[in-house]
Scaffold this active site. Structure first.
Site, PDB file in Angstrom:
ATOM      1  CE  LYS A  25     -13.546 -12.908   3.487  1.00 55.29           C
ATOM      2  NZ  LYS A  25     -14.497 -11.906   3.977  1.00 55.29           N
ATOM      3  NE  ARG A  95     -15.857 -14.917   6.768  1.00 53.65           N
ATOM      4  CZ  ARG A  95     -14.780 -15.687   6.782  1.00 53.65           C
ATOM      5  NH1 ARG A  95     -14.903 -16.994   6.677  1.00 53.65           N
ATOM      6  NH2 ARG A  95     -13.589 -15.141   6.885  1.00 53.65           N
ATOM      7  N   GLY A 104     -11.276  -4.901   4.759  1.00 52.28           N
ATOM      8  CA  GLY A 104     -12.124  -3.931   5.435  1.00 52.28           C
ATOM      9  C   GLY A 104     -13.047  -3.151   4.522  1.00 52.28           C
ATOM     10  CG  MET A 106     -16.220  -5.861   0.068  1.00 53.02           C
ATOM     11  SD  MET A 106     -16.940  -4.640  -1.008  1.00 53.02           S
ATOM     12  CE  MET A 106     -18.317  -5.567  -1.602  1.00 53.02           C
ATOM     13  NE  ARG A 339      -6.308 -11.763   3.570  1.00 51.63           N
ATOM     14  CZ  ARG A 339      -7.232 -10.943   4.033  1.00 51.63           C
ATOM     15  NH1 ARG A 339      -8.243 -10.618   3.298  1.00 51.63           N
ATOM     16  NH2 ARG A 339      -7.133 -10.431   5.236  1.00 51.63           N
ATOM     17  CG  HIS A 457      -8.062  -0.153   8.408  1.00 52.99           C
ATOM     18  ND1 HIS A 457      -7.807   1.161   8.117  1.00 52.99           N
ATOM     19  CD2 HIS A 457      -8.699  -0.673   7.336  1.00 52.99           C
ATOM     20  CE1 HIS A 457      -8.281   1.427   6.913  1.00 52.99           C
ATOM     21  NE2 HIS A 457      -8.838   0.330   6.418  1.00 52.99           N
ATOM     22  CB  SER A 766      27.088   6.737 -24.693  1.00 55.65           C
ATOM     23  OG  SER A 766      26.179   6.982 -23.652  1.00 55.65           O
ATOM     24  CB  CYS A 833      23.545   7.379 -20.340  1.00 54.71           C
ATOM     25  SG  CYS A 833      24.260   8.623 -21.361  1.00 54.71           S
ATOM     26  CE1 TYR A 853      26.157   2.600 -21.032  1.00 51.16           C
ATOM     27  CE2 TYR A 853      27.617   1.196 -22.339  1.00 51.16           C
ATOM     28  CZ  TYR A 853      27.238   2.446 -21.888  1.00 51.16           C
ATOM     29  OH  TYR A 853      27.916   3.561 -22.293  1.00 51.16           O
TER      30      TYR A 853
HETATM   31  P1  ADP Z   1     -12.876  -9.486   6.271  1.00 54.19           P
HETATM   32  O1  ADP Z   1     -12.974  -9.754   4.831  1.00 54.19           O
HETATM   33  O2  ADP Z   1     -13.110  -8.067   6.629  1.00 54.19           O
HETATM   34  O3  ADP Z   1     -11.652 -10.075   6.883  1.00 54.19           O
HETATM   35  P2  ADP Z   1     -14.316 -11.768   7.226  1.00 54.19           P
HETATM   36  O4  ADP Z   1     -15.449 -12.260   6.430  1.00 54.19           O
HETATM   37  O5  ADP Z   1     -13.048 -12.495   7.097  1.00 54.19           O
HETATM   38  O6  ADP Z   1     -14.114 -10.222   6.944  1.00 54.19           O
HETATM   39  O7  ADP Z   1     -14.789 -11.767   8.720  1.00 54.19           O
HETATM   40  C1  ADP Z   1     -14.099 -11.106   9.682  1.00 54.19           C
HETATM   41  C2  ADP Z   1     -13.887 -11.988  10.862  1.00 54.19           C
HETATM   42  O8  ADP Z   1     -15.094 -12.480  11.356  1.00 54.19           O
HETATM   43  C3  ADP Z   1     -13.066 -13.221  10.592  1.00 54.19           C
HETATM   44  O9  ADP Z   1     -11.720 -12.956  10.638  1.00 54.19           O
HETATM   45  C4  ADP Z   1     -13.457 -14.104  11.721  1.00 54.19           C
HETATM   46  O10 ADP Z   1     -12.681 -13.827  12.840  1.00 54.19           O
HETATM   47  C5  ADP Z   1     -14.882 -13.731  11.953  1.00 54.19           C
HETATM   48  N1  ADP Z   1     -15.757 -14.743  11.366  1.00 54.19           N
HETATM   49  C6  ADP Z   1     -16.246 -14.788  10.119  1.00 54.19           C
HETATM   50  N2  ADP Z   1     -16.982 -15.876   9.937  1.00 54.19           N
HETATM   51  C7  ADP Z   1     -16.990 -16.553  11.092  1.00 54.19           C
HETATM   52  C8  ADP Z   1     -17.560 -17.781  11.532  1.00 54.19           C
HETATM   53  N3  ADP Z   1     -18.299 -18.532  10.738  1.00 54.19           N
HETATM   54  N4  ADP Z   1     -17.331 -18.143  12.797  1.00 54.19           N
HETATM   55  C9  ADP Z   1     -16.576 -17.375  13.604  1.00 54.19           C
HETATM   56  N5  ADP Z   1     -16.006 -16.241  13.258  1.00 54.19           N
HETATM   57  C10 ADP Z   1     -16.208 -15.818  12.006  1.00 54.19           C
HETATM   58 MG    MG Z   2     -11.090 -11.867   6.871  1.00 52.89          MG
HETATM   59 MG    MG Z   3     -13.696  -6.564   7.947  1.00 55.12          MG
END
Ligand code: ADP
Ligand code: MG
Ligand code: MG
Length: 871
Positions: A25, A95, A104, A106, A339, A457, A766, A833, A853
């Protein structure tokens, strides 16, 4: 060394190459910042800092702390806001982000920097008190959950209770005063459960949050995810601290997730979902049902166009389909994450081919991108069309991950795991899934949820795991306590059998029959590319019209093994064959053989017809005769009636044919020696069919007649001569010769040792790997599992040699036979085979063998081709 370490790096100093240090990220946020995309500013606390923290008994060393403070100060300068200030306060998100995306797994905290004072300023500056207190209560909720491990349901219950008391339906109905009341209750919860207040000091908030993310690297969910995905425990996670932008601010704001191409089908064009007036993970959490990205065109046309352009640019930059998180604040677009998107196997294939056609990637890159099991997964089963037409679905939802599955339903991950341990096929049905469900999801055949969209999820995880899934079945309710689900007035209890179609989004009560489905896949194009890359062809083991047709569709270059005894398994033919075995005189036998010949001839003609002129290896009768005799009393009676003999007589014959060790007994070429008329009949049927097909189709059939179980050149030579006599007669009768070959199956070690002698008479070899393995190891195929298990538990065997070819022993024998055979006859055609040959670990070394083959079951062909083509 310690002083050389990078603890903190601002987004504008990093790039996409630094995934190890910044996490995926962080590295991509840096890359997007570098390329000038609209990314809120911020910095990354590195994985190095995380590892240092975890290695030092969760102690944050002062140099990390100092660097964080410096980075915050810099961010304050850039944003012209101040962290913790009662005027114009800086708010950030914290984040997590490891090297490999762990959706989901972390935790993320939003709106950090809010406290009783700064919230006033946010309310004043935004002119929207309701908004400010909504943000604040979210912070309390996320903070409590992530940092203090407080159950998020406790918070949600407070909100739900408040709404109920005030007769409100949705969160957006709650007023500023309402949120204030909720916040008071949240604060009480902190004291009650944690004997402390929610921290008002923003520096403390930040440090606690950073440490919580660091620690979350080692939580159970994260560990399980890493184990399931083979991700190393020693990578650590980075923490991104980023200025907040607000999607929950008036009606010109929103938040969403968009893929640059469809992650389920691979189809080109934007695919995604968003919610207006929402924050953070509202979209993914499935709380409200999001809108399709296409409607953003109407809601915010300028933003849509800008987003589309950014998606295209990002895709071109990363040369792959992107999964992008965005937020719109008062009409201004921000990109919060990009990503390489997770996708189904089918989408992987379609996207790789499209990117190749669009000139974004090379043919070689395309081949490298597709993995061994993708093709097998892409050929996921589907339900029989007739069954689907007949049955009405019980509930329907979004087709989140394609495929079809039948299983028994369970309403919690734990129960699903229990049932799967009992050997049941399991369908996990939940209101919505969360990361805690991951183990239960992994063992399920299908996942069904009541809530959530295509990026929920459940949908993301199912697609990643290649599990069929239907999400967001709106009129379905699940009662986890009572262990029932109901919809449409129908109640379904735990353990009931359901059929789930992840391709159409339908769920059925009861069992639907499965049908393999490989339509719509651009396999042909792919196969053309793959075939150019390898000199080893892939053929199919197949003997029915249906299997041969499937094999041809799946790219078989011919049939490598067609087992003629399989044609005798059908009831009527079996009876006829029994009659043959029980016949007393040669004349009797010859009369029956004449009938059998006609039957086989028709079979062969139909097979040649679908094989469309590709080579076909036909193996003459192999199993010991007594295998065809009745197995029980009922069958004895039936047979007795059919052949006009007494059951007693038949039993006597069966006794006479019984062998102590039939697998080493009267089978294969030995039958040909004892009953030459059977082999001759088969040769006649094969060749008559070949000539007649030639007349009808005006196309040569490359027929390869294979004599099984050879141990010596002399026996092969004898049988070959007997067959040749008949074949010449056939040509004479039709006045038309056609090409043919006669070769042998090499499946006994002695044949490998004497391969040079046998090659003098044989046109092809074969290798029959099942028997060759059995005899090389002296290990009975049928009894091997318990012995192999023993050996595996004692670490004496790494792999079952019937699944993965034994390179050291069996491989060495094959290599010797290939060398010896080719020395005598350089043009000797050689194939392998047996299913084990197509195992990825077998192909890994067979690639380097001088063979023409390998032959395997139809559905394994694409994968085998791919693995052979890979460098
Ligand atoms: P995950 O890895 O679980 O996707 P993220 O770190 O991407 O977690 O955060 C989840 C969500 O939180 C992001 O998709 C975004 O919508 C929101 N978010 C994260 N950082 C910001 C920010 N600086 N401003 C606004 N929304 C944010
Ligand atoms: Mg995210
Ligand atoms: Mg999340």
């Amino acid at each position: 060394d310690f002083f050389m370490k990078t603890w903190v790096l601002p987004f504008n100093k990093g790039n996409a190459e630094q995934k190890e240090l910044l996490g995926g990220k962080g590295a991509n946020l840096a890359e997007m910042t570098r390329l000038g995309f609209p990314v809120p500013q911020g910095f990354t606390i590195t994985t190095t800092a995380c590892l240092d923290y975890l290695e030092n008994q969760e102690y944050l060393n002062p140099s990390i702390l100092t660097e964080i403070n410096i980075a915050i100060a810099a961010l304050e300068d850039e944003t012209k806001k101040k962290f913790g200030n009662s005027q114009n306060p800086l708010l950030v998100s914290v984040r997590s982000g490891a090297k490999f995306s762990m959706p989901g797994m972390m935790d993320t905290i939003l709106n950090l920097g809010l406290n009783d004072e700064t919230v006033l300023s946010l309310a004043k500056d935004s002119g929207d008190e309701r908004f400010a207190y909504d943000c604040y209560r979210r912070l309390l909720q996320m903070f409590g959950n992530v940092v203090f491990d407080m159950d998020h349901q406790l918070f949600e219950k407070i909100v739900a209770d408040y709404k109920q008391t005030h007769q409100l339906v949705s969160d957006s109905d709650v007023t500023a005063d309402g949120w204030k009341e909720v916040i008071v209750a949240f604060k009480v919860l902190f004291v009650k459960l944690k004997q402390r207040d929610f921290p008002q000091n923003v520096e403390e908030q930040l440090l606690l949050a950073v440490e919580a993310v660091f620690k979350s690297w080692n939580n159970q969910r994260a560990k399980t995810y890493r184990r399931l995905h083979g991700i190393s425990d020693s990578l650590g996670t980075a923490v991104n601290v980023q200025e907040m932008v607000f999607g929950n601010f008036w009606d010109t704001s929103g938040t969403g997730v968009v893929f640059s191409r469809n992650p389920a089908t691979g189809e080109a064009g934007l695919f995604g979902e968003y919610l207006m007036n929402a924050q953070g993970e509202d979209v993914v959490a499935g709380i409200r049902t999001p809108k399709s990205i296409q409607t953003l065109k109407k809601d915010l046309p300028k933003v849509y166009l800008q987003l589309k352009e950014i998606c295209e640019k990002l895709e071109a930059h990363y040369k792959d389909m992107q999964d992008i998180e965005f937020t719109v604040e008062k009409g201004k677009l921000f990109i919060l994450q990009t990503r390489n998107g997770k996708r189904t196997a089918k989408a992987k294939l379609v996207i790789a081919l499209d990117l190749f056609k669009e000139g974004m990637i090379t043919e070689q890159e395309l081949i490298e991108r597709i993995e061994g099991n993708d093709l097998e997964e892409a050929l996921h089963p589907a339900f029989c069309k007739e069954d689907k037409k007949e049955k009405e679905s019980w509930v329907s939802g979004l087709p989140a991950s394609p495929g079809a599955a039948v299983g028994q339903i369970y309403f919690s991950a734990d129960q699903a795991v229990e049932a799967s341990k009992r050997g049941e096929k399991v369908i996990l049905m939940r209101a919505e899934t969360s990361p805690e469900d991951i183990e239960g999801m992994a063992i399920s055949e299908a996942i069904v949820t009541c809530r959530g969209g295509m990026t929920s999820h459940a949908a993301v995880v199912a697609r990643g795991m290649g599990i069929c899934s239907v999400v967001g079945c709106e009129n379905l309710s699940v009662d986890e306590k009572e262990r029932v689900a109901y919809a449409d007035g129908q109640v379904v209890k735990e353990g009931a059998v359901l059929s789930v179609d992840g391709t159409t989004g339908d769920v059925y009560i009861g069992e639907l029959r499965l049908e393999k489905n490989n339509t719509q896949l651009p396999l042909k194009e792919l196969f053309e590319m793959l075939d150019k890359q390898s000199s080893i062809a892939v053929r199919a083991n197949a003997e029915t019209e249906k299997d041969i047709t499937t094999a041809m569709e799946l790219g078989a270059t011919g049939i490598g093994l067609s087992r003629t005894e399989h044609m005798f398994f059908e009831k009527k033919r079996l009876m006829l064959f029994r009659k043959l075995i029980l016949a007393q005189t040669l004349e009797e036998r010859i009369a029956i053989l004449e009938t059998l010949k006609e039957v086989q001839k028709e079979d062969f003609k139909r097979m040649y017809y679908v094989a469309k002129g590709h080579p076909m290896t036909i193996r003459l009768l192999d199993p010991p005769l007594h295998e065809f005799l009745p197995k029980n009393e009922e069958e004895y009676q039936e047979t007795a009636e059919f052949v006009g003999k007494s059951a007693k007589e038949i039993k006597q014959k069966a006794n006479a044919l019984a062998e102590v060790n039939p697998m080493l007994g009267f089978r294969g070429v030995r039958l040909g020696v004892a009953y030459p008329e059977i082999y001759q009949m088969q040769a006649e049927a094969i060749m008559e069919a070949a000539v007649e097909s030639y007349f009808e189709l005006n196309n040569w059939m490359e027929v390869e007649i294979m004599i099984p179980f050879t141990t010596d050149a002399s026996e092969f030579q004898r049988i070959r001569q007997l067959l040749e006599e008949r074949i010449q007669e056939v040509f004479h009768k039709y006045n038309q010769p056609v090409p043919y070959m006669i070769g042998t199956m090499i499946e006994i070690p002695r044949a490998c040792i004497l391969a040079d002698e046998i090659a003098q008479y044989a046109d092809f070899f074969s290798f029959g790997t099942n028997d060759l393995t059995q005899m090389t190891y002296g290990l009975s195929r049928d009894d091997s599992p318990k012995i192999i298990n023993q050996y595996m538990t004692h670490g004496l065997m790494k792999e079952d040699p019937f699944q993965v070819l034994d390179e050291k022993g069996v491989g060495a024998l094959m290599k010797m036979a290939i060398e010896k055979g080719r020395k005598i006859k350089p043009e000797l055609k050689i194939g392998i085979c047996g299913e084990a040959a197509a195992h990825p670990d077998s192909i890994a070394f067979l690639k380097d063998y001088a063979i023409d083959y390998i032959s395997c079951s139809p559905y394994r062909i694409p994968q085998a081709k791919l693995l052979l083509a890979k460098g």
